[in-house]
Design a protein around this motif. Structure first.
Motif, mmCIF file in Angstrom:
data_model
loop_
_atom_site.group_PDB
_atom_site.id
_atom_site.type_symbol
_atom_site.label_atom_id
_atom_site.label_comp_id
_atom_site.label_asym_id
_atom_site.label_seq_id
_atom_site.Cartn_x
_atom_site.Cartn_y
_atom_site.Cartn_z
ATOM 1 N N MET A 1 -41.248 30.514 31.271
ATOM 2 C CA MET A 1 -39.969 29.413 29.737
ATOM 3 C C MET A 1 -39.146 28.901 30.714
ATOM 4 O O MET A 1 -37.833 28.286 30.227
ATOM 5 N N SER A 2 -38.902 29.267 31.818
ATOM 6 C CA SER A 2 -37.717 28.787 32.486
ATOM 7 C C SER A 2 -37.527 27.282 32.288
ATOM 8 O O SER A 2 -38.467 26.422 32.797
ATOM 9 N N HIS B 1 -39.395 37.762 30.400
ATOM 10 C CA HIS B 1 -39.715 36.500 30.717
ATOM 11 C C HIS B 1 -38.817 36.233 31.712
ATOM 12 O O HIS B 1 -38.291 36.493 32.731
ATOM 13 N N HIS C 1 -36.442 36.831 35.395
ATOM 14 C CA HIS C 1 -35.603 35.609 36.040
ATOM 15 C C HIS C 1 -35.004 35.454 36.695
ATOM 16 O O HIS C 1 -34.397 35.290 37.453
ATOM 17 N N GLU D 1 -41.901 31.487 37.987
ATOM 18 C CA GLU D 1 -42.361 31.944 36.198
ATOM 19 C C GLU D 1 -43.356 33.164 36.657
ATOM 20 O O GLU D 1 -43.227 33.581 35.417
ATOM 21 N N HIS E 1 -44.850 26.353 36.214
ATOM 22 C CA HIS E 1 -46.014 27.577 35.480
ATOM 23 C C HIS E 1 -46.557 27.389 35.572
ATOM 24 O O HIS E 1 -47.538 25.957 35.757
HETATM 25 ZN ZN LIG Z 1 -39.717 30.777 33.427
#
Ligand SMILES: [Zn+2]
Length: 690
Positions: A1-2, A526, A530, A587, A650
């Motif tokens: 979810m970056s 998550h 990263h 991701e 993603h």
């Molecule tokens: Zn991410």
């Protein structure tokens, strides 16, 4: 979810989600709560599917079977459900501000927020006015008669948030993370990615023809004769194709060293001669002189300069008129808004426009997010919720630290630095400590499109003279009601807004095992990972782009990362299109590392509490994995999946679930899967990174 800024912009531009609540269900002060989401919901499970065959279908199939994506959305699932709930709260904040706007001092933030939202909601006015809210802007473009006027006009449009030719913004200096510098990056395209201009398949060709027709339609709606507009649209396409051919691919841009080129102003002028940078800086409102910039894509900027010189001014004027109209069209009369929607729906698959209040709410959040964030937090997020979420994040940090200490492939020198980078990783949870000051923002009663430009101009003024100044580490890159989170390598921090820390992500009063699978795995683990993925690992603890890796460790990392690339490249995205394993590498590493780390954190928590109860027939480990899979509960239109394969780093939700779990012996053990089952990948091909 970056996220990163450019991707966020492109996703927001493409995703046309959310709807579902009719006017009568919503009142301005009482906020109806939609069906309460659960972090672990047995009702979503399809017990007719074997968990060892297809875990995503097992954990979410019961829901998917009965789900229909609403017409105004390109996806349904967790993100939509949580966003719907958050938007009801934001709507109550905005309606209160709208009601208060005449009572409060005109320059107060509440009055501005109310005026802005009210002017957006005034659809009758937009209908009546047609193209006239941007008439003066079109006239300014049409008055461009020299190359230097062209450069000044490009700067003027960029200040108002209209994309043209390239992107120009201050951001941290990758080699001096404490200070801002100017970044100049590739841009100026109307289609979602450079690949749409260069691919030779029939589907791409069809999209290009539809884009040309769309450009012509907007120009026609603005008053040009159809035959003239058609010819101009062809030339806009020709110009953008030249820019696209000189642009880097998204995969090439994943290497942060490949997009760092510190360039003096003299060399910048040399590189892109026909662009007068002195004129540009002046028109951009830069009052503090800069001595160097980061030219992210030198080949692109060189070509942009050549095109400024070689393309007829007539073509440039058409190009700028189109980009102005494209930016304004969602907020003009319905002929413009409908054309804008129909074009974007080619990529999203949405069948109808979102209700106006949702469109207005989203642009308000995007432009004035910190003006509404404080009231949103007061209505949704308690200090206890913050403390409880922080506990899970702390456990994730401790578990990742433990994994680092025990990695067999990493040498001690690299390990020592990795531990120190982890220890110095900052986190922001909930909401900013200090809220943005909107006192110099100008919001007028009246047409809405100019208010959108004013808000962009405010943001430009607020940041444009930052180069050389210290980086403001208190800033947030997304707004508080957002259902998302990010890790920013340039400041080595992870950020979790309040809007994401609610069910279905996290429920302080709910099942602990489920919270570790969802908040622990898909979010905290998550984002933390990263910091150590294929991009993040190139940055040091302070956010500087600096190689702190022993050469042998880099080789080992890349070998294992290649296994992740191979694993995901083998998956189907949609139809016969495969997932782009290189584009999604960061991701996928974050998902996998996040889930491994969260599993360890669960074991620590179970040992600490001694709670090993079975709930709904599932063990804590099973609920952990199911909650992880359900955090990716999503149902997506094929048009959207096709777009994402090109623009989204993603992988689809199905593979974000099945990819990591099938690499984990702990998963096989929890569900009693056997070697040879699809959810048990042979150990010889399983990546061993974090
Ligand atoms: Zn991410």
């Amino acid at each position: 979810m970056s996220i990163n800024r450019s991707l966020l912009v492109s996703l927001l531009a493409l995703t046309v989600p959310s709807a579902g609540f009719s006017q009568s269900q919503v009142s301005s002060t009482a906020v109806p709560i939609p069906a309460r989401l659960k972090v672990f919901d047995p009702a979503y499970i399809d017990t007719s599917v074997n968990a060892c065959q297809d875990f995503f279908a097992f954990a979410n199939g019961g829901w998917i079977k009965h789900d229909t994506i609403p017409a105004a959305f390109s996806t349904s699932g967790v993100s939509k459900d949580m966003t719907d709930a958050n938007e009801l709260v934001v709507r109550s904040v905005l309606e209160d501000a709208m009601a208060a706007r005449k009572r409060r001092p005109a320059n107060s933030t509440v009055a501005k927020l109310g005026r802005y939202y009210a002017s957006c909601m005034d659809s009758a006015r937009a209908e009546r006015e047609g193209v006239s809210p941007v008439k003066a802007d079109l006239a300014a473009i049409n008055a461009v008669s020299t190359r230097s006027e062209l450069i000044r006009e490009i700067a003027t449009l960029q200040r108002n948030g209209v994309g043209a030719l390239f992107n120009f913004f201050p951001n941290a200096d990758p080699k001096d993370a404490e200070h801002y510098m100017v970044w100049i990056t590739q841009g100026g395209l109307g289609m979602p990615d450079r690949d749409y201009y260069t691919k030779t398949d029939a589907a791409s060709d069809s999209l290009r023809r539809k884009y040309v027709a769309h450009v012509a339609k907007l120009l026609t709606l603005a008053g040009e004769p159809a035959s003239v507009a058609s010819a101009e649209a062809q030339r806009v396409m020709a110009l953008e194709t030249e820019l696209a051919k000189a642009s880097m691919t998204r995969v090439e841009q994943r290497d942060p060293n490949a997009t760092y080129h510190k360039t003096t102003i003299a060399d910048l002028q040399q590189l892109s001669g026909p662009i007068s940078w002195r004129q540009y800086f002046q028109a951009a409102g830069m009052t503090t002189p800069v001595s160097y910039v980061n030219v992210s894509q030198p080949d692109f900027l060189r070509r942009a300069g050549e095109l400024v010189n070689s393309m007829p001014l007539e073509d440039w004027r058409a190009y700028l008129r189109y980009h102005l109209l494209s930016a304004a069209s969602p907020w003009l009369s319905s002929d413009f808004a409908n054309e804008n929607f129909a074009y974007r729906a080619l990529y999203s698959g949405a069948k109808e426009m979102l209700p106006r209040w949702k469109r207005c709410l989203r642009v308000t959040d995007g432009q004035l997010g910190e003006a509404l964030g404080q009231a949103y937090v007061e209505r949704t997020f308690s200090p206890k919720a913050k403390a409880d979420a922080k506990q899970v994040i702390d456990d994730i940090r401790a578990s990742f630290q433990n994994r680092l200490m025990n990695l067999s492939w990493m040498s001690d020198s690299t390990r020592r630095y990795a531990l120190s980078k982890l220890a110095r990783m900052n986190e922001k949870v909930g909401y900013p400590d200090k809220w943005r000051d909107y006192s110099t923002l100008d919001v007028e009663d009246g047409s809405f499109a100019p208010n959108v430009f004013r808000a962009d101009a405010f943001e430009w003024r607020r940041t444009i003279n930052r180069p050389g100044k210290p980086v403001d580490k208190t800033e947030w890159g997304i707004t508080v009601p957002t259902v998302n989170a990010y890790y920013d390598p340039s400041v080595n921090e992870m950020v979790f807004p309040a809007g994401a820390l609610l069910p279905q992500t996290f429920d302080a009063s709910g099942d602990m095992a489920a919270n570790y699978g969802s908040l622990g795995g898909s979010w905290a683990g998550h984002e933390l990972t990263h910091g150590f993925d294929d991009e993040g690992r190139h940055y040091d603890a302070e956010g500087n782009l600096r190689d702190w890796w022993a050469a042998t460790d880099s080789v080992r990392f890349n070998e294992q990362a290649q296994r992740v690339v191979d694993q995901f490249s083998g998956y189907i995205q949609v139809d016969t299109m495969h997932v782009n394993g290189k584009l999604t590498l960061g991701e996928n590493i974050a998902d996998y590392g996040g889930l491994l780390t969260a599993y360890d954190a669960l074991q620590r928590a179970l040992a600490r509490t001694g709670q090993r109860t079975t709930v709904d027939g599932y063990t804590p480990e099973q609920r952990f994995f199911i909650a992880y899979a359900q955090s990716w509960r999503e149902h997506t239109r094929p048009e959207q999946l096709k777009t994402r394969v090109t623009v989204d780093p993603h992988a689809p939700a199905e593979w974000r679930t099945n990819g990591p779990v099938s690499n984990m012996p702990a998963f096989a053990k929890a569900f009693n899967c056997k070697p040879g089952d699809p959810m048990v990948r042979p150990l010889s091909s399983v990546p061993q990174i974090w």
